[in-house]
Design an enzyme around this catalytic site. Sequence first.
Site, PDB file in Angstrom:
ATOM      1  N   LYS A  58     -12.064  -1.599   6.983  1.00  0.00           N
ATOM      2  CA  LYS A  58     -11.340  -2.855   8.039  1.00  0.00           C
ATOM      3  C   LYS A  58     -11.934  -2.170   9.264  1.00  0.00           C
ATOM      4  O   LYS A  58     -12.107  -3.632   9.768  1.00  0.00           O
ATOM      5  CB  LYS A  58      -9.439  -2.234   7.775  1.00  0.00           C
ATOM      6  CG  LYS A  58      -9.745  -2.412   6.229  1.00  0.00           C
ATOM      7  CD  LYS A  58      -8.126  -2.476   5.973  1.00  0.00           C
ATOM      8  CE  LYS A  58      -7.905  -2.292   4.806  1.00  0.00           C
ATOM      9  NZ  LYS A  58      -7.935  -3.145   3.692  1.00  0.00           N
TER      10      LYS A  58
ATOM     11  N   TRP B 251       0.795  -1.435  -0.041  1.00  0.00           N
ATOM     12  CA  TRP B 251      -0.099  -0.085   0.100  1.00  0.00           C
ATOM     13  C   TRP B 251       0.861   0.762  -0.466  1.00  0.00           C
ATOM     14  O   TRP B 251       0.298   2.263  -0.597  1.00  0.00           O
ATOM     15  CB  TRP B 251      -1.159  -0.255   1.382  1.00  0.00           C
ATOM     16  CG  TRP B 251      -1.618  -1.091   1.329  1.00  0.00           C
ATOM     17  CD1 TRP B 251      -1.856  -2.063   1.408  1.00  0.00           C
ATOM     18  CD2 TRP B 251      -3.252  -1.195  -0.065  1.00  0.00           C
ATOM     19  NE1 TRP B 251      -3.395  -2.753   0.911  1.00  0.00           N
ATOM     20  CE2 TRP B 251      -3.985  -1.997  -0.013  1.00  0.00           C
ATOM     21  CE3 TRP B 251      -3.576  -0.177  -0.436  1.00  0.00           C
ATOM     22  CZ2 TRP B 251      -4.843  -2.437  -0.684  1.00  0.00           C
ATOM     23  CZ3 TRP B 251      -4.337  -0.553  -1.893  1.00  0.00           C
ATOM     24  CH2 TRP B 251      -5.244  -1.563  -1.635  1.00  0.00           C
TER      25      TRP B 251
ATOM     26  N   ASP C  91      -1.502   6.582   6.641  1.00  0.00           N
ATOM     27  CA  ASP C  91      -2.381   5.683   5.804  1.00  0.00           C
ATOM     28  C   ASP C  91      -2.593   4.554   7.443  1.00  0.00           C
ATOM     29  O   ASP C  91      -2.007   3.355   7.480  1.00  0.00           O
ATOM     30  CB  ASP C  91      -1.671   4.749   4.906  1.00  0.00           C
ATOM     31  CG  ASP C  91      -3.223   4.087   4.748  1.00  0.00           C
ATOM     32  OD1 ASP C  91      -4.396   4.168   4.481  1.00  0.00           O
ATOM     33  OD2 ASP C  91      -2.823   3.409   3.226  1.00  0.00           O
TER      34      ASP C  91
END
Length: 360
Positions: free
Chosen positions: A196, A101, A172
């Site tokens: 999530k 990511w 993030d």
Amino acid sequence: MNRFANFCAGPAAMPTVVLERAQRELLDWQGKGSSVMEISHRSADYIEVAERAEANLRKLMGISDDYAVLFLQGGAALQFSAIPLNLMNGGTADYLTTGAWSQKAIKEAERYAALGLGKVNLVAAGDGTDVPDVSEWQLSDNAAYFHYCPNETIHGVQIFDTPKVNAPIVADFSSCILSEPVNVNDFGLIYAGAQKNIGPAGLTIVIVRKDLLDRASAFCPNVMNYKNQFDNDSMLNTPATFAWYLSGLVFEWLLEQGGVEAIAVQNRKKAAMLYEAIDGSDFYSNNVNPKHRSIMNVPFRLADDGLDKLFLEENKKAGLLNLKGHRVVGGMRASIYNAITPEQVAALVAFMKEFEARHG
């Protein structure tokens, strides 16, 4: 009703009590004769939902009035573009990569650097099993911002201590937000997809220090401009109203559990239980440096990957869902977010031991 243990990395499991409440309120929300997703986002009723959700998130994370809290759309992936468009401002953006990511984030930033909006500097690159030592980092002087991913969902690599850098830190937090206490004041900007650890897919949280709101490039689209969204209470366009409402219910649930401090203790215990089972076996393995093992996403491999298909077939029959590892790394992965209970992790461990006894 038969609720299985859902170890999906995202969209992920949500607390059962939250889903039950949403179910009760689905057709007739607060006696209004309609669903919450059928009312105007500009109505007084919905604005109360939005304001309560923000207030509870601020309470959970200790967010001061120095920060704007935005409830946006587009996922964390859209923020890979929004961040350089809002913050690069002709300067150099530092990126630390530790997995898939953060690698995607830097590639997106490099697109805007190529258009002349600034420069991108790779501070250091991990291999998906560890975090480069600070002594190896190549930091810029006077960077516009420093970006990293505290928890890499795919590789299961986590950075627990906030980096010490002389630039606004952008992070993030998609797969670890609200899993442990964090000092928001250490950051310039925190962003996280909700799917999530918060709520359903479709909502993205952005927590940005207000002094960073006026740096957007002239090329920044209106709906991606943090100042514009802040000035319009995250309602510049129609927001993801149902996802916002459900996330607010999760914030209330988390406060009822004792807040982030209490859930962090449970999260550490769950992770320790699973890693102990992996480390105590010659049949399972995890190749991440123990110092940087994620407490949210636990990848592991079987000694014989020829058994992977059978392992997945049998754990599904046992009520253990979505344990297949990401295609980038293969193997297995158990995502043990806040909504996953210790009992569910214990059930997974019991299954792993029983499977090893038969096939090890």
